[in-house]
Design a protein around this motif. Structure first.
Motif, PDB file in Angstrom:
ATOM      1  N   GLY A  60       1.040  -1.226  -0.038  1.00 49.23           N
ATOM      2  CA  GLY A  60      -0.091  -0.189  -0.350  1.00 49.23           C
ATOM      3  C   GLY A  60       0.723   0.911  -0.133  1.00 49.23           C
ATOM      4  N   LYS A  61       1.818   1.417   0.639  1.00 54.67           N
ATOM      5  CA  LYS A  61       2.843   2.553   1.035  1.00 54.67           C
ATOM      6  C   LYS A  61       3.458   2.672  -0.714  1.00 54.67           C
ATOM      7  CE  LYS A  61       6.430   4.419   3.600  1.00 54.67           C
ATOM      8  NZ  LYS A  61       7.341   5.510   2.477  1.00 54.67           N
ATOM      9  N   GLN A  62       4.148   1.570  -1.544  1.00 54.36           N
ATOM     10  CA  GLN A  62       4.419   1.752  -2.510  1.00 54.36           C
ATOM     11  C   GLN A  62       3.396   2.826  -3.705  1.00 54.36           C
ATOM     12  OE1 GLN A  62       5.521  -2.479  -3.016  1.00 54.36           O
ATOM     13  NE2 GLN A  62       7.973  -1.973  -2.957  1.00 54.36           N
ATOM     14  N   LEU A  63       2.162   2.321  -3.290  1.00 57.61           N
ATOM     15  CA  LEU A  63       1.097   2.488  -4.205  1.00 57.61           C
ATOM     16  C   LEU A  63       1.308   3.984  -4.430  1.00 57.61           C
ATOM     17  CD1 LEU A  63      -1.074   2.715  -6.757  1.00 57.61           C
ATOM     18  CD2 LEU A  63      -2.512   1.256  -4.813  1.00 57.61           C
ATOM     19  N   PHE A  64       0.811   4.438  -3.027  1.00 60.44           N
ATOM     20  CA  PHE A  64       0.722   5.320  -2.123  1.00 60.44           C
ATOM     21  C   PHE A  64       1.670   6.646  -2.672  1.00 60.44           C
ATOM     22  CE2 PHE A  64       0.624   9.178   1.298  1.00 60.44           C
ATOM     23  CZ  PHE A  64      -0.517   9.576   1.291  1.00 60.44           C
ATOM     24  N   ASP A  65       3.100   6.047  -1.966  1.00 62.91           N
ATOM     25  CA  ASP A  65       4.121   6.791  -2.970  1.00 62.91           C
ATOM     26  C   ASP A  65       4.397   6.939  -4.076  1.00 62.91           C
ATOM     27  OD1 ASP A  65       5.338   7.123  -0.168  1.00 62.91           O
ATOM     28  OD2 ASP A  65       6.528   5.763  -0.981  1.00 62.91           O
ATOM     29  N   GLN A  66       3.560   6.118  -5.340  1.00 69.01           N
ATOM     30  CA  GLN A  66       3.618   6.732  -6.435  1.00 69.01           C
ATOM     31  C   GLN A  66       2.505   7.837  -6.873  1.00 69.01           C
ATOM     32  OE1 GLN A  66       2.784   2.993  -8.411  1.00 69.01           O
ATOM     33  NE2 GLN A  66       4.810   3.421 -10.284  1.00 69.01           N
ATOM     34  N   LEU A 121       3.076  16.313  -4.303  1.00 68.76           N
ATOM     35  CA  LEU A 121       2.151  16.158  -2.918  1.00 68.76           C
ATOM     36  C   LEU A 121       3.473  15.825  -2.041  1.00 68.76           C
ATOM     37  CD1 LEU A 121       0.184  17.496  -1.181  1.00 68.76           C
ATOM     38  CD2 LEU A 121      -0.214  14.849  -1.063  1.00 68.76           C
ATOM     39  N   ARG A 122       3.486  16.729  -0.665  1.00 63.93           N
ATOM     40  CA  ARG A 122       4.337  16.704   0.020  1.00 63.93           C
ATOM     41  C   ARG A 122       3.742  16.903   1.198  1.00 63.93           C
ATOM     42  NH1 ARG A 122       9.347  20.346  -0.831  1.00 63.93           N
ATOM     43  NH2 ARG A 122      10.433  18.941   1.198  1.00 63.93           N
ATOM     44  N   GLU A 123       2.062  16.929   1.618  1.00 64.23           N
ATOM     45  CA  GLU A 123       1.633  17.256   2.851  1.00 64.23           C
ATOM     46  C   GLU A 123       1.225  16.237   2.882  1.00 64.23           C
ATOM     47  OE1 GLU A 123       0.941  21.390   3.856  1.00 64.23           O
ATOM     48  OE2 GLU A 123       1.110  21.028   1.459  1.00 64.23           O
ATOM     49  N   ILE A 124       1.581  14.610   2.732  1.00 66.87           N
ATOM     50  CA  ILE A 124       0.659  14.005   3.171  1.00 66.87           C
ATOM     51  C   ILE A 124       0.798  12.691   3.459  1.00 66.87           C
ATOM     52  CG2 ILE A 124       2.526  12.678   0.601  1.00 66.87           C
ATOM     53  CD1 ILE A 124       4.476  11.176   3.168  1.00 66.87           C
ATOM     54  N   TRP A 125       0.530  13.304   4.357  1.00 67.14           N
ATOM     55  CA  TRP A 125       0.234  13.153   6.507  1.00 67.14           C
ATOM     56  C   TRP A 125      -1.064  12.897   6.169  1.00 67.14           C
ATOM     57  CZ3 TRP A 125       4.216  16.479   6.051  1.00 67.14           C
ATOM     58  CH2 TRP A 125       3.991  17.687   5.936  1.00 67.14           C
ATOM     59  N   PHE A 126      -1.969  14.113   4.834  1.00 66.37           N
ATOM     60  CA  PHE A 126      -3.589  14.124   6.170  1.00 66.37           C
ATOM     61  C   PHE A 126      -4.192  13.028   4.820  1.00 66.37           C
ATOM     62  CE2 PHE A 126      -2.006  18.676   6.002  1.00 66.37           C
ATOM     63  CZ  PHE A 126      -2.612  18.963   7.240  1.00 66.37           C
ATOM     64  N   PHE A 127      -3.778  12.784   4.222  1.00 67.92           N
ATOM     65  CA  PHE A 127      -4.421  12.032   2.496  1.00 67.92           C
ATOM     66  C   PHE A 127      -4.142  10.454   3.108  1.00 67.92           C
ATOM     67  CE2 PHE A 127      -3.041  16.092   1.645  1.00 67.92           C
ATOM     68  CZ  PHE A 127      -4.896  16.172   0.956  1.00 67.92           C
ATOM     69  N   GLY A 128      -5.188   9.399   2.798  1.00 69.27           N
ATOM     70  CA  GLY A 128      -5.118   8.152   2.188  1.00 69.27           C
ATOM     71  C   GLY A 128      -6.114   7.751   1.041  1.00 69.27           C
ATOM     72  N   LEU A 129      -5.565   6.448   0.872  1.00 65.84           N
ATOM     73  CA  LEU A 129      -6.151   6.106  -0.374  1.00 65.84           C
ATOM     74  C   LEU A 129      -7.451   5.165   0.314  1.00 65.84           C
ATOM     75  CD1 LEU A 129      -3.192   4.462  -2.498  1.00 65.84           C
ATOM     76  CD2 LEU A 129      -4.941   6.650  -3.134  1.00 65.84           C
ATOM     77  N   LEU A 130      -9.230   5.077  -0.235  1.00 68.37           N
ATOM     78  CA  LEU A 130     -10.062   4.909   0.269  1.00 68.37           C
ATOM     79  C   LEU A 130     -10.335   3.881  -1.040  1.00 68.37           C
ATOM     80  CD1 LEU A 130     -12.606   5.496   2.239  1.00 68.37           C
ATOM     81  CD2 LEU A 130     -13.188   7.145   1.062  1.00 68.37           C
ATOM     82  N   TYR A 131     -11.123   2.802  -0.428  1.00 66.94           N
ATOM     83  CA  TYR A 131     -11.470   1.919  -1.502  1.00 66.94           C
ATOM     84  C   TYR A 131     -12.587   1.299  -0.963  1.00 66.94           C
ATOM     85  CZ  TYR A 131      -9.702  -1.810   1.622  1.00 66.94           C
ATOM     86  OH  TYR A 131      -9.506  -2.980   2.637  1.00 66.94           O
TER      87      TYR A 131
END
Length: 587
Positions: free
Chosen positions: A15-21, A28-38
């Protein structure tokens, strides 16, 4: 608000590899606010766990369609103007919050909806231009929630006029500033950033638990706008659950545990995850910014200054053109007056005079007058020619400036489009690796100094934590990252099962609670407040449907009682923790 990106993943992709991609592709650098929803196999929304393989998670798979994820904000800032640094971060929040307001996921009073719609138009189109934005040009825009448009006896054209009236007042505001102004008003809405969960107390009373950036709040089942009891994150030291039972331990060890029950195991897992993430960000905001955040803020400040300087240059050029046009009109008028005087002098016949001397003098005066007029006319023509040259030069300079701005924007758009179409290109990855390496080298010296200063503090905190752990009866609790908390009811795939999960939070009980003394944006701006009140009165005269439950609650709180989100927050946190827990149990 959605733009689709496609990525190729392997069976072992995490999941981290996909999120980083994703975040690298959009910059985007302010990544701490976000996530991937499914959506999982049971049609429940879930957040992708970063520490697990993508394909091993409970995804709703299809043989004909690719896996679908939504990139969404999972945690929300307390103060958007201070915490949202990058323009891309501000835009992502703007789009998500706007969509939540338009779909009534976040309640917004009708008059404020009109104001927010005007800021949305400024953010999308820039300054209002009556030559471009003619009546009817906004009819295809999603301006207001359907609830608002159906509640009042106004046509689409009349709603458009109301929005345009506000829009005209935003003249001169940059699109980026308009988005931020939108968010400043939206963050004061009672339902902004709140995740609601159905819970029961020990008596079995059905209530709502609200989890947000500021803490935990308890709501009556009929009112999501007005919390009844509140606990800031600085009062909470441990959160845990066992099956459907959720336990919150206050910092005050003399106070009883705060216990409630959820409907499903997955709800408790989600509550735990949100508690951990929001608590961490709450404490982080009350400390000195990290080196990375300081660098991001400095870069954003420089970019903002560059945009302001560019806007000032354009405005100065526009003013110069206006002055040149005014001078040209003045000189044109003077030239026309001189021409009329010269024509009148030529057509005028001298009186018949028999004295030879008088006739000669009259002819000489007439010739001299004609010559003077011709000289003045020639001077006026020369002045007009010079003004025309200056005007042409100013127009060419403005065109060159606009071409340069458009070219730079076009290049940025091309790069972004290329990134979107080539998200997995190794070239992008190599550039990103190079940038990260450069950042690390630049930060290395400062980081070592920072780590040295923090080492002693961390050791003290570690010793304190060990001491507390020895005294605690909750040795079975498992510390985990908020992004990695399980949200499934499936015990076979779960690492925690139903016996529970919990975490000790790194809480500073003396952390600032300045949010209790905040005021809303409309309260600070008296002019805006008066105009919103006038808008509310005007709309009230055209109301055709009864107020919704939320409308009545909002009117009672804001108009009748004069309270807002932050005054309510301060009130529901009054008294000891024990008294508030007892009050919760008695509901």
């Amino acid at each position: 608000m959605d733009a689709e990106l496609e990525f190729a993943i392997q069976p072992n992709t995490t999941g981290k590899q996909l999120f980083d991609q994703v975040v690298k592709t959009i910059g985007l650098r302010e990544i701490w606010f976000f996530g991937l929803l499914y959506t999982d196999s049971k049609d429940f929304p879930c957040w992708l766990k970063l520490n697990k393989k993508v394909l091993s998670q409970d995804l709703k798979k299809s043989t004909t369609k690719p896996l679908a994820f939504k990139f969404r904000a999972r945690f929300f800032p307390e103060e958007v103007s201070e915490e949202l640094i990058q323009e891309i971060t501000q835009k992502l929040f703007f789009l998500q919050i706007k969509e939540s307001i338009l779909t009534d996921e976040i309640y917004c009073p009708p008059e404020t909806c009109v104001l927010l719609a005007s800021y949305a138009m400024q953010a999308k189109h820039g300054d209002y231009n009556e030559d471009i934005h003619r009546p009817g040009s906004l009819l295809q825009e999603r301006l207001l929630p359907r609830r608002v448009m159906e509640q009042y006896q106004l046509s689409a054209e009349e709603w458009e006029k109301r929005v345009v009236t506000w829009w005209k007042e935003h003249n001169g505001i940059l699109k980026e500033e308009a988005m931020l102004e939108y968010l400043k008003i939206a963050q004061d809405l009672e339902m902004y950033g709140v995740n609601y969960f159905d819970i029961r107390n020990k008596k079995g009373t059905e209530l709502y638990l609200g989890v947000d950036a500021l803490g935990l709040n308890i709501y009556d089942k009929q009112d999501k706008l007005t919390p009844k009891i509140g606990f800031p994150w600085s009062e909470i030291r441990n959160v845990s659950f066992s099956d459907k039972k959720f336990v919150i331990k206050p910092m005050d060890k003399k106070s009883p545990d705060f216990v409630f029950f959820a409907q499903r195991l997955r709800i408790n897992r989600r509550i735990l995850s949100l508690c951990m993430g929001n608590h961490e960000l709450y404490m982080r905001r009350r400390k000195t910014d990290s080196i990375e955040v300081q660098q991001m803020k400095a870069q954003a400040h420089e970019e903002k200054l560059m945009r302001l300087q560019e806007r000032e240059r354009i405005q100065a050029e526009v003013e110069r053109r206006k002055l040149a046009e005014q001078d040209r009109e003045v000189m044109q008028k003077r030239m026309n007056d001189l021409e009329r005087s010269a024509d009148a002098a030529r057509q005028e016949k001298p009186p018949r005079i028999f004295a030879q001397t008088s006739e000669t003098n009259s002819l000489e005066d007439q010739n001299r007058m004609t010559k003077d007029l011709e000289d003045k006319r020639r001077q006026a023509e020369e002045a007009q020619f010079r003004l025309q040259q200056e005007r042409d030069d100013a127009e060419r300079e403005h065109e060159r400036m606009m071409e340069r701005i458009n070219y730079e924007q076009g290049e940025k758009d091309k790069i972004l489009l290329w990134r979107l179409n080539n998200p997995v290109c190794s070239w992008v990855q190599e550039i990103e690796k190079t940038r990260i390496l450069a950042d690390k080298k630049a930060q290395e010296a400062q980081q070592k100094e920072y780590e040295a200063r923090q080492l002693e503090q961390e050791l003290r905190e570690a010793n304190k934590k060990v001491h507390e752990a020895q005294e605690s009866n909750n040795n079975h609790y498992i510390d985990s990252h908020p992004m990695d908390v399980e949200e499934s009811d499936d015990e076979e795939n779960s690492t925690t099962g139903r016996f529970g999960q919990g975490v000790d939070l790194k809480t500073d009980e003396h952390a600032s609670r300045h949010e209790e003394n905040r005021t809303t944006a409309t309260t600070r701006d008296q002019n805006m407040k008066q105009k919103l009140e006038a808008e509310r009165r005007h709309l009230g005269q055209r109301q055709q449907k009864e107020e919704t439950r939320e409308d009545k609650i909002y009117r009672e709180n804001t108009i009748d009682k004069g309270i807002d989100k932050y005054r309510t927050l301060k009130k529901i946190r009054e008294g000891t923790v024990k008294r508030r827990i007892d009050e919760f149990e008695a509901m």
